[in-house]
Design an enzyme around this catalytic site. Sequence first.
Site, mmCIF file in Angstrom:
data_model
loop_
_atom_site.group_PDB
_atom_site.id
_atom_site.type_symbol
_atom_site.label_atom_id
_atom_site.label_comp_id
_atom_site.label_asym_id
_atom_site.label_seq_id
_atom_site.Cartn_x
_atom_site.Cartn_y
_atom_site.Cartn_z
ATOM 1 N N ASN A 257 -0.543 37.823 29.423
ATOM 2 C CA ASN A 257 0.010 38.718 28.399
ATOM 3 C C ASN A 257 -0.581 38.322 27.047
ATOM 4 O O ASN A 257 -0.586 37.141 26.686
ATOM 5 C CB ASN A 257 1.538 38.605 28.354
ATOM 6 C CG ASN A 257 2.194 39.137 29.621
ATOM 7 O OD1 ASN A 257 1.732 40.119 30.192
ATOM 8 N ND2 ASN A 257 3.259 38.485 30.064
ATOM 9 N N HIS B 136 -1.577 31.312 28.434
ATOM 10 C CA HIS B 136 -1.138 30.912 29.776
ATOM 11 C C HIS B 136 -1.461 31.995 30.787
ATOM 12 O O HIS B 136 -1.436 33.184 30.471
ATOM 13 C CB HIS B 136 0.360 30.577 29.815
ATOM 14 C CG HIS B 136 1.243 31.614 29.186
ATOM 15 N ND1 HIS B 136 1.364 31.752 27.820
ATOM 16 C CD2 HIS B 136 2.034 32.567 29.726
ATOM 17 C CE1 HIS B 136 2.213 32.731 27.546
ATOM 18 N NE2 HIS B 136 2.624 33.260 28.686
HETATM 19 P P1 DGP Z 1 4.935 35.305 28.375
HETATM 20 O O1 DGP Z 1 6.084 36.270 28.337
HETATM 21 O O2 DGP Z 1 3.690 35.899 29.033
HETATM 22 O O3 DGP Z 1 4.654 34.685 27.028
HETATM 23 O O4 DGP Z 1 5.403 34.144 29.350
HETATM 24 C C1 DGP Z 1 6.126 33.036 28.928
HETATM 25 C C2 DGP Z 1 6.812 32.480 30.145
HETATM 26 O O5 DGP Z 1 7.191 31.168 29.833
HETATM 27 C C3 DGP Z 1 8.084 33.219 30.555
HETATM 28 O O6 DGP Z 1 7.909 33.754 31.856
HETATM 29 C C4 DGP Z 1 9.161 32.160 30.562
HETATM 30 C C5 DGP Z 1 8.385 30.866 30.530
HETATM 31 N N1 DGP Z 1 9.036 29.798 29.766
HETATM 32 C C6 DGP Z 1 9.509 29.871 28.503
HETATM 33 N N2 DGP Z 1 10.035 28.696 28.139
HETATM 34 C C7 DGP Z 1 9.863 27.846 29.190
HETATM 35 C C8 DGP Z 1 10.199 26.481 29.417
HETATM 36 O O7 DGP Z 1 10.760 25.767 28.583
HETATM 37 N N3 DGP Z 1 9.874 25.966 30.638
HETATM 38 C C9 DGP Z 1 9.243 26.706 31.614
HETATM 39 N N4 DGP Z 1 8.974 26.098 32.763
HETATM 40 N N5 DGP Z 1 8.911 28.000 31.423
HETATM 41 C C10 DGP Z 1 9.218 28.555 30.225
#
Ligand code: DGP
Length: 113
Positions: A86, A99
Amino acid sequence: MAEETVFSKILKGDIPCEEVYRDNECLAFRDVQPQAPVHILVIPQKSIPSLREAETKDKKLLGHLLLVASTIANKEGLDSWRTVINTGASAGQTVFHLHVHIIGGRSLSWPPG
Ligand code: DGP
């Protein structure tokens, strides 16, 4: 200096994660809000806010992220999966550290919402 994000804190070990893979260039861990039975994020160790800011000198790194994603998907036993990057808030980006999502373990519709 790059802005601190939740992912830079994960990289430093300040926030725990369920790590699935790590090398000198990237880290992969399970998404905390999984959208499918398998939902893993692959992030570069280098801080790049989004694909928009990636440069020609990041070419090898970007290829590495995709190859790592494929290796992980295979290790997870997926025979179909989706990789998603994204870029920008309107596209759903919430964390501004590049990511690659690996999403699989259920059937996925197309086009995405
Ligand atoms: P996006 O929406 O493409 O920016 O994806 C960000 C993703 O990151 C979302 O699916 C949730 C994940 N995420 C956010 N905070 C954390 C965290 O503290 N730990 C983990 N494992 N994932 C997280």
